[in-house]
Design a protein around this motif. Structure first.
Motif, short mmCIF file in Angstrom:
data_model
loop_
_atom_site.label_atom_id
_atom_site.label_comp_id
_atom_site.label_asym_id
_atom_site.label_seq_id
_atom_site.Cartn_x
_atom_site.Cartn_y
_atom_site.Cartn_z
N GLU A 156 0.80 -1.10 0.03
CA GLU A 156 -0.05 -0.02 0.03
C GLU A 156 0.89 1.15 0.18
N MET A 157 0.41 2.34 -0.44
CA MET A 157 1.25 3.59 -0.61
C MET A 157 0.18 4.73 -0.62
N GLY A 158 0.63 5.89 0.09
CA GLY A 158 -0.18 7.08 0.02
C GLY A 158 0.10 7.99 1.06
N ASN A 159 -0.84 8.83 1.15
CA ASN A 159 -0.61 9.93 2.21
C ASN A 159 -1.04 9.25 3.57
N PRO A 160 -0.43 9.61 4.55
CA PRO A 160 -0.86 8.81 5.82
C PRO A 160 -2.16 9.14 6.21
N GLU A 161 -2.89 10.33 6.21
CA GLU A 161 -4.01 10.83 6.45
C GLU A 161 -5.29 9.99 5.42
N ALA A 162 -4.88 10.23 4.34
CA ALA A 162 -5.57 9.62 3.32
C ALA A 162 -5.80 8.00 3.38
N LEU A 163 -4.53 7.44 3.90
CA LEU A 163 -4.89 5.78 4.01
C LEU A 163 -5.53 5.67 5.43
N LYS A 164 -5.48 6.54 6.48
CA LYS A 164 -6.28 6.30 7.43
C LYS A 164 -7.84 6.26 7.16
N ILE A 165 -7.96 7.12 6.48
CA ILE A 165 -9.59 7.39 6.06
C ILE A 165 -9.90 6.35 5.25
N LYS A 166 -8.99 5.89 4.24
CA LYS A 166 -9.35 4.62 3.41
C LYS A 166 -9.89 3.56 4.00
N TYR A 167 -8.89 3.26 5.27
CA TYR A 167 -9.17 1.84 5.79
C TYR A 167 -9.89 2.25 7.32
N THR A 168 -10.65 3.28 7.27
CA THR A 168 -11.30 3.32 8.67
C THR A 168 -12.60 2.51 8.74
N ASN A 169 -13.18 2.28 9.66
CA ASN A 169 -14.38 1.49 9.69
C ASN A 169 -15.58 2.26 10.14
N ASP A 170 -16.78 1.59 10.52
CA ASP A 170 -17.86 2.49 10.79
C ASP A 170 -17.98 2.81 12.25
N ASP A 171 -17.06 2.29 13.21
CA ASP A 171 -17.13 2.42 14.60
C ASP A 171 -17.22 4.03 14.99
N ILE A 172 -17.78 4.25 16.24
CA ILE A 172 -17.53 5.56 16.88
C ILE A 172 -17.55 5.35 18.25
N LYS A 173 -16.40 5.94 18.69
CA LYS A 173 -16.43 5.87 20.29
C LYS A 173 -16.99 6.97 21.02
N VAL A 174 -17.81 6.72 22.04
CA VAL A 174 -18.36 7.78 22.95
C VAL A 174 -18.16 7.54 24.20
N ILE A 175 -17.70 8.48 25.01
CA ILE A 175 -17.66 8.69 26.37
C ILE A 175 -18.68 9.47 27.04
N LEU A 176 -19.52 9.00 27.78
CA LEU A 176 -20.37 9.55 28.73
C LEU A 176 -19.85 9.92 29.98
N LYS A 177 -20.89 11.04 30.73
CA LYS A 177 -20.33 11.33 32.09
C LYS A 177 -20.62 10.39 33.17
N ASP A 178 -21.39 9.49 33.10
CA ASP A 178 -21.75 8.68 33.95
C ASP A 178 -21.31 7.22 33.95
N LYS A 179 -20.64 7.07 33.14
CA LYS A 179 -20.21 5.77 32.44
C LYS A 179 -18.58 5.73 32.62
N ASP A 180 -18.20 4.48 33.22
CA ASP A 180 -16.64 4.45 33.37
C ASP A 180 -16.13 3.79 32.03
N ASN A 181 -16.87 3.02 31.15
CA ASN A 181 -16.11 2.56 30.07
C ASN A 181 -16.62 3.24 28.69
N GLU A 182 -15.88 3.26 27.77
CA GLU A 182 -16.19 3.84 26.43
C GLU A 182 -17.35 3.01 25.64
N ILE A 183 -17.99 3.57 25.08
CA ILE A 183 -19.24 2.70 24.20
C ILE A 183 -19.09 2.74 22.82
#
Lengths: 281, 243
Positions: free
Chosen positions: A211-238
């Protein structure tokens, strides 16, 4: 901009074992290009091929638009190199080590002292090279490689034995050189370094670019659909999926005032390499 | 062919700075001087009845200097550059093979000739022969330096210069020594530079002059200088490449 390096279908065999398989890439003038790969991937072999220390089994290698072997003398005058086969004159002082190459390349003593200041070694100029620590020796070799302001700089793991502060200084020095027009070809295991410094990176695995390319572009290319959320009253990430259901849940938390942060989950360069090759860097 | 006096000067300056700090080399340089003192005191004398003449002592010490200093000093200096990876760094700089050889050869020539002159005075040969002595020894010193440079470039490290170089140097030194006892050895010796130098030195010290009768002797030495230099260039360029 013109290609300063171009490799076309380059293959290198060592006694029947293929180290480089059909390698093709080019680097434009002014780029910082990172070559990433695990030990034995062929990074150092590629540098040796590009600096005429090795002859390819087949293929075409051009540096500054010229065949690297036919124009070896002209090419080496315009390059700087730091590799695991670089050495210092141990009995000579820091200044004498640099003055030798300054005299060879017609660089003034004033410029030598400037470079020493940039690598933070101006307090060590009289010290014999054998009395320097490993990190100091690495800094001195970097100073020597950049002394004549080469058009093209090859760096094989330049900050591998340096502390984070010195590595940062070296990064600044490399960026300054790059701004002045030096093209940099860098091999590294340090993904943070590659992300911070390189305009483009290539992943090398078992002698092939996967693989070859700009580091940011590669990260976007291989990104997945996950989103990490942190809430006030939760210890763990969701972890949520980047879809309507996820958006509605985030909206609800925002309305309730529970939301602290939302992160998209771009993979690191290391993770991309692992996904592509099944090997760790 | 690329040759810059400026770059040779830079390399020579580096050698001068480094030379004084290299103890191994310093000891090797002292050996021929020490032996010339010992031989002169133990074996030498002014009368013809003495077992070994001054000329023989000088030629013997000269042989030692040619082997230990002219050949092995440069071989060790080059092998050290290989061992410490500084040769590769120079090969990837603006330095050409000729400039590299000249930088190293100058220091070896300077040291070898200084020792030759010191030994000349220790042995006590008349100073009227000094000029011709310097001229003749310089030619053979140059040959031996080039042979030493080839040994250095072939050897992977300083330790192995002995293994690689000893057979070559021993052949060069022993064949002239035994030239008198066998016709075949004498024929072989006639192709060696140091044997031809010895013949001319003996002639000079007997009051003779170097002239048209010595064309063959000088030609042999010059051919050795050219062949050894060419061998160095080929080896240097080959060693610049990895396998």
């Amino acid at each position: 901009m013109e290609n300063i390096i171009s490799m076309k279908n380059v293959k290198k065999d060592f006694k029947g074992v293929t180290a480089i398989k059909n390698l093709s890439f080019s680097i434009k003038e002014g780029e910082i290009f990172g070559f990433l790969g695990p030990s034995g991937a062929g990074k150092t072999t590629t540098i040796k091929l590009l600096t005429s220390q090795l002859i390819p089994t087949s293929g075409e290698i051009k540096v500054f638009g010229k065949d690297v072997y036919a124009n070896k003398r002209e090419v080496v005058k315009n390059i700087g190199i730091l590799s695991d086969t670089s050495g210092l004159y141990e009995r000579l002082s820091v200044l004498d080590n640099l003055m030798l190459f300054a005299d060879i390349n017609g660089v003034s003593k004033k410029n030598v002292l400037e470079v020493l200041e940039k690598v933070d070694m101006n307090g060590e100029i009289k010290k014999e090279a054998k009395k320097l620590s490993k990190g100091m020796k690495q800094r001195l070799m970097i100073a020597r490689a950049v002394l004549h302001k080469p058009k093209l700089l090859f760096l094989d793991e330049p900050t591998s034995s340096l502390d984070p502060g010195t590595a940062l200084e070296i990064h600044r020095l490399l960026r300054a050189l790059n701004k002045e027009g030096t093209t940099i070809f860098l091999t590294t295991h340090n993904m943070v370094e590659a992300e911070k410094l390189c305009d483009r990176v290539a992943f090398l695995n078992a002698g092939e670019i996967v693989e070859m390319g700009n580091p940011e572009a590669l990260k976007i290319k291989y990104t997945n659909d996950d989103i990490k959320v942190i809430l006030k009253d939760k210890d763990n990430e969701i972890m949520l999926k980047n879809n309507l259901e996820g958006a509605l849940r985030i909206k609800a938390w925002m309305e309730e005032g529970k939301l602290i942060t939302i992160h998209s989950m771009e993979p690191s360069l290391e993770k991309i390499f692992l996904n592509l090759t099944g090997r760790e860097l | 062919m690329e040759f810059s006096v400026k770059r040779v000067n830079a390399l020579f300056k580096k050698e001068i700075k480094d030379f004084g700090k290299n103890k191994n080399i310093a000891i090797m340089c002292l050996l021929p001087i020490m032996f010339s003192i010992i031989y002169s005191n133990l074996l030498g004398g002014n009368s013809p009845k003495d077992s070994i003449s001054k000329v023989d002592i000088l030629i013997m010490c000269l042989g030692m200097n040619l082997a230990l200093v002219s050949s092995f000093v440069i071989a060790m200096l080059i092998a050290e550059e290989k061992e410490k990876n500084t040769l590769r760094t120079l090969m990837l700089s603006a330095v050409s093979p000729w400039e590299f050889l000249a930088g190293k050869a100058l220091i070896a020539l300077l040291v070898s000739e200084t020792i030759n002159i010191i030994m000349f005075f220790i042995v006590g040969i008349s100073t009227q022969y000094l000029g011709q002595y310097i001229l003749l020894t310089t030619l053979v010193v140059l040959t031996m330096i080039e042979i030493g440079a080839v040994i250095g470039i072939i050897s992977p490290n300083q330790m192995s210069t002995g293994v690689v170089g000893m057979p070559v140097i021993m052949i060069l030194l022993l064949i002239p020594l035994f030239a008198g006892i066998n016709k075949t050895i004498k024929t072989i010796a006639e192709f060696l530079p140091n044997y031809n130098m010895n013949l001319m030195l003996e002639k000079v010290f007997k009051g003779g002059t170097i002239g048209s009768g010595n064309v063959y002797n000088i030609a042999v030495i010059l051919v050795w200088i050219i062949i050894a230099a060419a061998t160095f260039m080929i080896t240097y360029n080959k060693r610049g490449l990895d396998k």
